[in-house]
Enzyme design. Structure first.
Site, PDB file in Angstrom:
ATOM      1  N   GLN A  31       0.844  -1.197   0.000  1.00 58.78           N
ATOM      2  CA  GLN A  31       0.000   0.000   0.000  1.00 58.78           C
ATOM      3  C   GLN A  31       0.877   1.243   0.000  1.00 58.78           C
ATOM      4  OE1 GLN A  31      -2.719   0.238   3.321  1.00 58.78           O
ATOM      5  NE2 GLN A  31      -3.985   1.773   2.318  1.00 58.78           N
ATOM      6  N   THR A  32       0.695   2.100  -1.011  1.00 52.88           N
ATOM      7  CA  THR A  32       1.487   3.326  -1.113  1.00 52.88           C
ATOM      8  C   THR A  32       0.673   4.577  -0.803  1.00 52.88           C
ATOM      9  OG1 THR A  32       1.086   3.437  -3.491  1.00 52.88           O
ATOM     10  CG2 THR A  32       3.126   2.362  -2.770  1.00 52.88           C
ATOM     11  N   HIS A  79      -8.312   1.692  -0.844  1.00 56.06           N
ATOM     12  CA  HIS A  79      -8.911   1.710  -2.182  1.00 56.06           C
ATOM     13  C   HIS A  79      -8.913   0.280  -2.716  1.00 56.06           C
ATOM     14  CE1 HIS A  79      -4.640   2.725  -2.470  1.00 56.06           C
ATOM     15  NE2 HIS A  79      -4.610   2.206  -3.694  1.00 56.06           N
ATOM     16  N   HIS A 130      -8.961  -2.076  -5.939  1.00 58.15           N
ATOM     17  CA  HIS A 130      -8.651  -2.100  -7.364  1.00 58.15           C
ATOM     18  C   HIS A 130      -9.593  -3.068  -8.072  1.00 58.15           C
ATOM     19  CE1 HIS A 130      -4.653  -0.083  -7.295  1.00 58.15           C
ATOM     20  NE2 HIS A 130      -4.678  -0.491  -6.032  1.00 58.15           N
TER      21      HIS A 130
END
Length: 130
Positions: free
Chosen positions: A92-93, A98, A100
């Site tokens: 996770q960046t 969120h 996908h």
């Protein structure tokens, strides 16, 4: 103390939003890995899927269904990957949850078997003798 960058999902311009509900937003991924790559994002800033309340989860999953229906109409994919990178160790960046929704197309990679298992390449191919 260094200034922190604002959350990109908390500051989305309305022009990026392609669908929404009381609890969430739908946008196209800014760095898509396939045509139609879509993100489903909660309105509330939270980093983890596991921190969502039940009504938020239900609402986001409803948006996921609606986003899939749009992709069926616009792109006619042959399959989907659905993924969440939950935590830095999982890749996770952006620290705002969120989901996908990644349309997949026949021939978009040499051998799609294993799907999301390829995040750890040495563990992905469990079907052949290596």
């Amino acid at each position: 103390m260094p200034a922190t960058k604002p959350c990109p999902f908390c500051t989305l311009p309305e022009s990026r939003v392609i669908d929404s509900s009381q609890q969430g937003l739908v946008i196209r991924d800014g760095f898509p890995i396939s045509p139609g790559h879509t993100l489903i994002i909660p309105r509330r800033h939270t980093g983890s899927f596991f921190d969502l309340a039940a009504d938020e989860r239900n609402d986001l999953l409803g948006l996921l269904d609606r986003a899939k229906a749009v992709l069926e109409h616009e792109h006619s994919p042959d399959g989907y990957n659905i993924g969440i990178n939950d935590g830095a160790a999982a890749g996770q960046t952006v620290p705002h949850l969120h989901i996908h929704l990644i349309p997949r197309y026949n021939g978009d990679c040499l051998d799609p078997r294993g799907g999301v298992r390829w995040i750890v390449p040495d563990k992905a191919d469990y079907w052949s003798k290596r």
